[in-house]
Enzyme design. Structure first.
Site, mmCIF file in Angstrom:
data_model
loop_
_atom_site.group_PDB
_atom_site.id
_atom_site.type_symbol
_atom_site.label_atom_id
_atom_site.label_comp_id
_atom_site.label_asym_id
_atom_site.label_seq_id
_atom_site.Cartn_x
_atom_site.Cartn_y
_atom_site.Cartn_z
ATOM 1 N N ASP A 49 -19.520 39.431 27.306
ATOM 2 C CA ASP A 49 -20.706 39.635 27.826
ATOM 3 C C ASP A 49 -21.505 38.661 27.449
ATOM 4 O O ASP A 49 -21.295 37.451 26.826
ATOM 5 C CB ASP A 49 -21.119 40.984 27.533
ATOM 6 N N HIS A 85 -21.175 35.852 29.336
ATOM 7 C CA HIS A 85 -22.199 35.979 30.587
ATOM 8 C C HIS A 85 -23.300 35.068 30.154
ATOM 9 O O HIS A 85 -24.501 35.150 30.468
ATOM 10 C CB HIS A 85 -22.652 37.429 30.885
#
Length: 463
Positions: free
Chosen positions: A270, A293
């Protein structure tokens, strides 16, 4: 050349490095080990705590003398968790021993250290709380701290695994944290009934903190969280989780001021770093990120009354193979929050899907999404010296609020390519300037380098 060495001793002692002698207590007897400059032959081998010896130069090192990666504090009182019942490599819970060692270190009126020697120690959910009595407490981890193997529920129900809270003057050096997150990820992917999941290492209301050399692997959720903290330095940390592990942020920050994240590697499933509401004066520098991310401000505007984000600097960062690069994301909801005074400088992108993105219609999963416009104001965001490759044709995407346009956006020397050609840009409701860079055609009515004077640009328009 000043070389820092250490000798392992048993029990509690103090260091006197300037006179080249180490004072320790072995089975109740004081022992003095003198270290001459030209010989290591007089080193006596003990087991237990560590004492720095310096200066120490020009000698042939013996087997009993080791390099100290993190020098210990001179004159610190040492509390070894093994002396309180912690047993490495035996599969038994060491939580109580850790708490006992912490209690004594925290209550010491002189600088103190909680020491975790080499080996693997099983530790359940634990909170190390202050305030402490001395100006600084150090936690030195030479070994590995591991979550219980029996069930991910044991730490997953509590939201955090290892917590430090209410401490002024905290140092954590070295060590490996292994949260054994894989069974929890499997549960999440199956959409089964799962616990909320735990952040591996959390700091709540910590001031003047230093975290150095931590390696965190396989966190259930985020590796590290910083909440309500002031003046903390996070350096040389390594955070690792598989690219497909859900919600495994590297470092989450909110309601904190004066945080520095330096010289670190973050490879997760993430956000590498997630910057939340109330974050001010943050520096991220010399960080390697990816997969994951990217570095995100947000998500913001979850609630209408939310503290703003300002004074963010991200410098000398490399992102590789991440879904996003530099991202600001807000929910499409009313908000009195803001993002302002943000600098991204000297950034390298390697095959990043969305290298530069402002997304003010953020709504993952598309369920329960609002048809409102974001009320959060974004202003004063500068992208300086950003280069590299995009994994998609559109490298820059500014989708700002239709009712609260972004303004003061500056692109300077931004050079991003896709398939060896200049990448494209897309803008909606964004005002700013661009100069001295190379990008391809804009999906816009205006060309890069031209500042639009309209109050709300039409869909697709770029400055």
């Amino acid at each position: 050349m000043w070389v820092e060495q250490y000798v392992r001793l048993h029990g509690v002692g103090s260091c006197s490095p300037r006179v080249k002698r180490c004072l320790g207590y072995v089975t109740g007897q004081k022992n003095i080990v003198d270290m001459p400059f030209d010989s290591a032959a007089q080193v006596v081998k003990f087991i237990g705590f560590i004492c720095i010896l310096k200066p120490f130069g020009g000698c042939t090192l013996g087997a009993e003398v080791l390099f100290a990666i993190f020098p210990l504090c001179a004159n610190a009182v040492i509390y070894n968790v093994q002396n309180f019942g912690a047993k490495p490599n035996n599969g038994r819970d060491s939580t109580k021993a850790f708490l006992q060692a912490w209690s004594l270190a925290c209550s010491s009126t002189t600088p103190a250290m909680m020491f975790i020697p080499r080996g693997t120690y099983l530790v359940n959910t634990v909170a190390f709380s202050g305030p402490c009595k001395s100006a600084r407490v150090t936690v030195r981890i030479d070994g590995k701290i591991q979550a219980p193997p029996s069930s991910y529920w044991e730490i997953g129900n509590y939201g955090t695994w290892i917590l430090f809270q209410g401490i002024n003057g905290l140092t954590i050096n070295g060590g490996i944290l292994d949260a054994r997150g894989s069974p929890f990820w499997i549960c999440r992917r199956a959409s089964a009934y799962c616990p909320q999941g735990a952040t591996s290492l959390s700091f709540n209301n910590v001031k003047n903190g230093i975290v150095s050399g931590i390696v965190s692997i396989d966190s259930q959720k985020a590796h590290m969280a910083i909440n309500g903290c002031k003046t903390m330095k996070i350096r040389k940390v390594t955070l690792i989780a598989p690219a497909q592990s859900p919600n495994t942020d590297g470092i989450d920050i909110q309601s904190s001021t004066g945080i520095k994240i330096l010289d670190s590697s973050i490879r997760t499933g993430d956000d590498c770093i997630a910057i939340g509401p109330g974050t001010k004066s943050l520096l991220v520098q010399r960080v390697v990120c990816g997969p994951g991310h990217g570095i995100s401000i947000g998500s913001l505007a979850r609630s209408p009354n939310e503290a703003g984000v300002e004074g963010i600097k991200v410098k000398d960062v490399t992102l590789t193979g991440s879904d996003n690069g530099l991202r600001i994301k807000t929910w499409p909801k009313p908000s009195n929050g803001f993002v302002k005074n943000v600098l991204y400088q000297n950034i390298v992108m390697n095959n990043v899907r969305n290298p530069i993105i402002i997304d003010q219609i953020y709504c993952p999963g598309t369920k329960g999404c609002s048809d409102q416009n974001s009320g959060l104001k974004i202003s004063g965001v500068t992208y300086l010296n950003v280069s590299g490759t995009s994994a998609t044709p559109i490298a820059i995407r500014f989708h700002c609020s239709a009712t609260t346009p972004c303004d003061g956006i500056k692109l300077s020397n931004v050079n991003l390519t896709y398939s060896k050609q200049p990448a494209k840009t897309f803008c909606f409701s964004a005002l700013g300037t661009s100069s001295a860079g190379q990008l391809g055609t804009s999906l816009s009515v205006g060309q890069l380098g031209t500042s639009l004077s309209v109050g709300r640009p039409t869909p697709g328009s770029c400055f």
